[in-house]
Design a protein around this motif. Sequence first.
Motif, short mmCIF file in Angstrom:
data_model
loop_
_atom_site.label_atom_id
_atom_site.label_comp_id
_atom_site.label_asym_id
_atom_site.label_seq_id
_atom_site.Cartn_x
_atom_site.Cartn_y
_atom_site.Cartn_z
N ALA A 1 -0.42 11.01 10.09
CA ALA A 1 0.19 9.67 9.93
C ALA A 1 -0.75 8.59 10.46
N LEU A 2 -1.41 8.85 11.57
CA LEU A 2 -2.36 7.87 12.13
C LEU A 2 -3.53 7.65 11.17
N ALA A 3 -4.06 8.74 10.61
CA ALA A 3 -5.17 8.60 9.65
C ALA A 3 -4.72 7.80 8.44
N CYS A 4 -3.52 8.06 7.99
CA CYS A 4 -2.97 7.33 6.84
C CYS A 4 -2.91 5.83 7.12
N ALA A 5 -2.61 5.47 8.37
CA ALA A 5 -2.50 4.06 8.75
C ALA A 5 -3.86 3.46 9.12
N GLY A 6 -4.88 4.31 9.22
CA GLY A 6 -6.20 3.82 9.62
C GLY A 6 -6.26 3.46 11.09
N LEU A 7 -5.49 4.15 11.93
CA LEU A 7 -5.41 3.83 13.36
C LEU A 7 -5.90 5.00 14.20
N GLU A 8 -6.20 4.68 15.45
CA GLU A 8 -6.54 5.70 16.45
C GLU A 8 -5.34 5.89 17.36
N ALA A 9 -5.32 7.04 18.06
CA ALA A 9 -4.20 7.30 18.97
C ALA A 9 -4.08 6.24 20.05
N ASP A 10 -5.21 5.70 20.48
CA ASP A 10 -5.19 4.67 21.52
C ASP A 10 -4.52 3.37 21.06
N ASP A 11 -4.36 3.21 19.75
CA ASP A 11 -3.69 2.01 19.24
C ASP A 11 -2.18 2.06 19.46
N LEU A 12 -1.64 3.24 19.73
CA LEU A 12 -0.18 3.38 19.87
C LEU A 12 0.29 2.83 21.21
N ASP A 13 1.40 2.11 21.18
CA ASP A 13 2.00 1.75 22.47
C ASP A 13 3.44 2.26 22.58
N ARG B 1 0.85 -1.20 0.00
CA ARG B 1 0.00 0.00 0.00
C ARG B 1 0.88 1.25 0.00
N VAL B 2 0.62 2.13 -0.95
CA VAL B 2 1.39 3.38 -1.02
C VAL B 2 0.48 4.59 -0.96
N THR B 3 -0.78 4.37 -0.67
CA THR B 3 -1.74 5.48 -0.54
C THR B 3 -2.34 5.45 0.86
N PRO B 4 -2.72 6.62 1.39
CA PRO B 4 -3.30 6.66 2.75
C PRO B 4 -4.65 5.96 2.82
N LEU B 5 -4.91 5.33 3.97
CA LEU B 5 -6.23 4.73 4.18
C LEU B 5 -7.28 5.81 4.43
N ALA B 6 -6.85 6.92 5.04
CA ALA B 6 -7.78 8.02 5.31
C ALA B 6 -6.97 9.31 5.42
N GLN B 7 -7.68 10.42 5.38
CA GLN B 7 -7.04 11.74 5.50
C GLN B 7 -7.46 12.37 6.82
N GLY C 1 1.90 4.27 8.01
CA GLY C 1 1.31 5.61 8.00
C GLY C 1 2.38 6.67 7.91
N TRP C 2 2.07 7.78 7.26
CA TRP C 2 3.05 8.84 7.12
C TRP C 2 2.33 10.19 7.02
N GLY C 3 2.97 11.20 7.57
CA GLY C 3 2.37 12.53 7.53
C GLY C 3 3.42 13.58 7.82
N LYS C 4 3.12 14.82 7.47
CA LYS C 4 4.06 15.90 7.72
C LYS C 4 3.29 17.15 8.13
N CYS C 5 4.01 18.09 8.66
CA CYS C 5 3.41 19.38 9.01
C CYS C 5 4.43 20.48 8.74
N MET C 6 4.14 21.29 7.76
CA MET C 6 5.01 22.41 7.44
C MET C 6 4.32 23.70 7.85
N PRO C 7 4.99 24.55 8.62
CA PRO C 7 4.37 25.84 8.97
C PRO C 7 4.08 26.64 7.70
N PRO C 8 3.02 27.42 7.71
CA PRO C 8 2.64 28.13 6.48
C PRO C 8 3.55 29.29 6.11
N SER C 9 4.29 29.84 7.08
CA SER C 9 5.07 31.07 6.82
C SER C 9 6.39 30.73 6.14
N VAL C 10 6.59 31.30 4.97
CA VAL C 10 7.76 31.00 4.13
C VAL C 10 8.76 32.14 4.21
#
Lengths: 69, 303
Positions: free
Chosen positions: B61-73, A20-26, B8-17
């Motif tokens: 990143a959690l949304a990308c993986a389809g997980l909730e925060a409570d799933d993290l250990d 899988r290379v696409t997100p499951l959700a946003q 899961g993967w995600g990023k956060c870039m501040p808007p100010s350039v």
Amino acid sequence: MPAFGAGLTVCAHVVRWGARVTPLAQSDAELPPASQTALELVNAIRALKAGARERSGAGLNAPVLAGMR
Amino acid sequence: MTYAAITGWGKCMPPSVLSNADLSTFLDTTDDWIVTRTGMRERRISHVPAIEMATVAARRALACAGLEADDLDLIVYGSCSNDEQVPNSASGVQVSLGARHAAAMDVNTACTSFLYGLSTASALIRTGAARTALVVGVELISPYMDWDNRNVAVLFGDGCAAVVLQATDRQEGVLGEQLGCNAEARHTLRVRGMGCAYANRDVMFGDTQWDFDGQEIFRHAVQGMTQAQRRSAGALRHRAGRRRPRRAAPGKPADHRRRRLAHGHPDGQGDADGAALRQHERRHGARRAGRRARGRPRRAARD
């Protein structure tokens, strides 16, 4: 194979990605909007430091620290 | 065997350039000077604390993986510019996410903090100590920047990235790795003012002086990364039990072995390792030869 390093630490990985290379959700998570431009933010930091530079200089270059490896 | 897949993967870039033109309003520099030397045209400046950036990246990143925060250990937070030293920053992300069942730790190896964190979390999953981990790499360096020093002010910005790792039986995630540290080069990059050594010395917190030997850092970085890549690939080959194809070499097999020792390991180990192997051979070569000589008659007898 990502690798990264500076003058001190280095690290490299061999990574195999899954099928899988696409997100499951946003997520709708966002930062709050910025009320200042980047230049305004930086100039505010510079203004805070400006008055302290002369005072901090001695501490930043104290002999005991200069000998620290 | 258990592996740690990146799910899961995600990023956060501040808007100010902050552009190169912006920098040139207070530094003796130009867009051309910066682009020619670094390739950089812009960097981001954050208006929020690092933990807030990390939380946004983590939620993505959690949304990308389809997980909730409570799933993290496990939460690993890689950074050298923490909002606070105590409590640790990983716990700040934990409480922001509501990850009630997670352990939380910070990792600081400066530029490589994220990758060291990835190694740490992957290893803990492989051992079974964790099943689902969040690894965050975040820097909020703008408050600590020496904005009067163009050698460093043009190079750094703020931002964050995160990945989710999950235990799996599939051969995925980090399969080979190499960590290293050239401690003799500590003097090439030091941010004076960040740390307890500067406490009670009339130093305003945030006011810094950067010792930055750019050419040395570049040299060490390029050499170190190249060597680390070769070694991590070699570790993968070793783990997979595959042998590197050998080139046809003239002479006896013993000659081939001697050549390997003289020039380093074929999997990419460097001159230092080659020197150690040569020293080992000088010390123990005769004993090894003796063992081989004694071994042959026994094998011959069994045959």
